[in-house]
Motif scaffolding. Structure first.
Motif, short mmCIF file in Angstrom:
data_model
loop_
_atom_site.label_atom_id
_atom_site.label_comp_id
_atom_site.label_asym_id
_atom_site.label_seq_id
_atom_site.Cartn_x
_atom_site.Cartn_y
_atom_site.Cartn_z
N ARG A 77 1.87 5.84 8.48
CA ARG A 77 1.08 4.90 8.31
C ARG A 77 -0.45 5.70 7.32
O ARG A 77 -0.45 4.42 6.15
CB ARG A 77 0.56 3.40 8.82
CG ARG A 77 1.55 2.92 9.70
CD ARG A 77 2.18 1.92 8.66
NE ARG A 77 3.23 0.88 9.40
CZ ARG A 77 2.86 -0.02 10.08
NH1 ARG A 77 1.66 -0.90 10.06
NH2 ARG A 77 3.68 -1.25 9.90
N TYR A 89 0.57 1.67 3.34
CA TYR A 89 0.57 0.49 3.76
C TYR A 89 0.02 0.36 5.10
O TYR A 89 0.16 1.15 6.48
CB TYR A 89 1.76 -0.09 4.17
CG TYR A 89 2.22 -1.83 4.77
CD1 TYR A 89 1.82 -2.63 4.41
CD2 TYR A 89 2.56 -1.57 6.61
CE1 TYR A 89 1.61 -3.65 5.28
CE2 TYR A 89 2.55 -2.65 7.27
CZ TYR A 89 1.54 -3.84 6.43
OH TYR A 89 2.29 -5.32 7.53
N ASN A 90 -1.38 0.32 5.04
CA ASN A 90 -2.19 0.55 6.32
C ASN A 90 -3.94 0.07 6.11
O ASN A 90 -3.09 -1.05 4.46
CB ASN A 90 -2.85 1.76 6.11
CG ASN A 90 -3.19 2.52 5.01
OD1 ASN A 90 -4.41 2.70 4.82
ND2 ASN A 90 -2.69 3.97 5.29
N GLY A 111 -5.46 0.53 2.34
CA GLY A 111 -4.35 0.58 1.05
C GLY A 111 -4.25 1.57 0.54
O GLY A 111 -3.93 1.71 -0.52
N MET A 135 -6.42 -5.22 1.61
CA MET A 135 -6.03 -5.35 2.97
C MET A 135 -6.12 -6.22 3.80
O MET A 135 -5.44 -6.49 5.02
CB MET A 135 -6.02 -4.50 3.46
CG MET A 135 -5.27 -3.35 2.51
SD MET A 135 -3.32 -3.40 1.33
CE MET A 135 -2.22 -3.48 2.75
N TYR A 187 -3.12 -8.50 5.49
CA TYR A 187 -2.38 -7.90 6.71
C TYR A 187 -3.20 -7.95 7.78
O TYR A 187 -2.07 -7.53 8.46
CB TYR A 187 -1.38 -6.88 5.42
CG TYR A 187 -1.50 -7.14 3.92
CD1 TYR A 187 -0.33 -8.08 3.91
CD2 TYR A 187 -1.70 -6.97 2.57
CE1 TYR A 187 0.00 -8.45 2.38
CE2 TYR A 187 -1.64 -6.67 2.06
CZ TYR A 187 -0.56 -8.00 1.92
OH TYR A 187 -0.05 -8.84 0.50
#
Length: 275
Positions: free
Chosen positions: A68, A73-74, A77, A139, A142
């Motif tokens: 990741r 996608y962490n 960002g 982020m 999420y």
């Protein structure tokens, strides 16, 4: 009398000196730049060489990698400093134990999927800089929708040091070979909140599902099902059975009990090691 007092004072000085030096030795951290070199550390030699770190897939070919911090996608960002290739490294001892875990879960119909393993100190420093920038919340939906970013550092979701940097810690989940999907753990990797704790909705020591979601800060409260909790326990049991210890705030995080470098925080980048 004076002689006795002098002797008592001398003993106290010696005791205090031992205590102080012991504390300093315990808190001392060594930094090694590259595992393929023998570098000077303080007054000694590190003795770290390429045989002590391995690329995980060379030892455990059945693992799936989804690194990741090499991608975007962490929770930050963006790619994290120090991740130069989408690979995963561990100390040889940790990788050998992980091979036993892999064989165990393969017999149950699963494969290991790794999100992160060895993490260079420059990656941890990147996390800290990000945590201090309270304006960067891209982020948040999420990974920490229920928390204000300002609490991430004081509540130790982000720390100045990480066990990952010592080379024997990894983050992982299970991949179901029957469905060809990740096993449903009831929450995503790197979710900041009590929902990621191993004891959320159950007792990890007994494997009992309780449904107790009172620690969830969300309204309405989030929860996980009995099946999702059971899936977390499959991973936990396999890791503990083969020499790893769990982390009390992340169901995906495990460290080798007898890690070879408990006081060393490495800085070399994540990239494929030469054989």
């Amino acid at each position: 009398m004076k002689k006795k007092l002098w002797m008592l004072a001398a003993i106290l000085v010696i005791i205090c000196g031992v205590c102080v030096s012991s504390c300093f030795r315990k808190s001392e951290t060594k930094t090694v730049v590259n595992p393929t070199e023998r570098l000077r550390v303080g007054d000694g030699t590190s003795g770290i060489d390429s045989s002590q770190f391995v690329t995980i897939t060379d030892v455990v070919p059945d693992v799936i990698l989804e690194i990741r911090y090499f991608g975007t996608y962490n929770f930050v960002g963006q790619r994290i400093d120090g991740y130069e290739e989408p690979t995963a490294l561990l100390t040889k001892q940790a990788a050998d134990s992980l091979k036993k875990v892999s064989d165990d879960v393969m017999a149950q119909g699963y494969r290991l999927k790794i999100y992160d393993a060895y993490r260079p100190q420059k990656g941890v420093d990147h996390f800290v800089r990000w945590a201090q920038d309270l304006e960067d919340t891209r982020m948040k939906p999420y990974f920490y929708p229920d928390l204000d970013k300002s609490v991430l550092f004081p509540q130790e979701y982000i720390c100045l040091k990480s066990g990952h940097t010592r080379g024997s810690t990894l983050d992982l989940t299970l991949f179901d070979m029957a469905t060809e999907k990740e096993l449903d753990m009831g929450g995503t990797f790197d979710w900041f909140g009590p929902e990621s704790h191993p004891d959320f909705c159950g007792n990890p020591e007994t494997g009992e599902y309780t449904g107790d979601n009172s620690k969830s800060p969300a309204e309405p409260k989030r929860s996980i099902t009995a099946e999702q909790f059971a899936h977390r326990m499959i991973l936990r049991r396999a890791m503990l059975a083969h020499g790893f210890k769990p982390f009390d705030t992340e169901w995906w995080h495990f460290t080798l009990k007898d890690e070879p470098f408990p006081d060393t925080y490495f800085t070399f980048p994540v990239k494929q090691l030469s054989k």
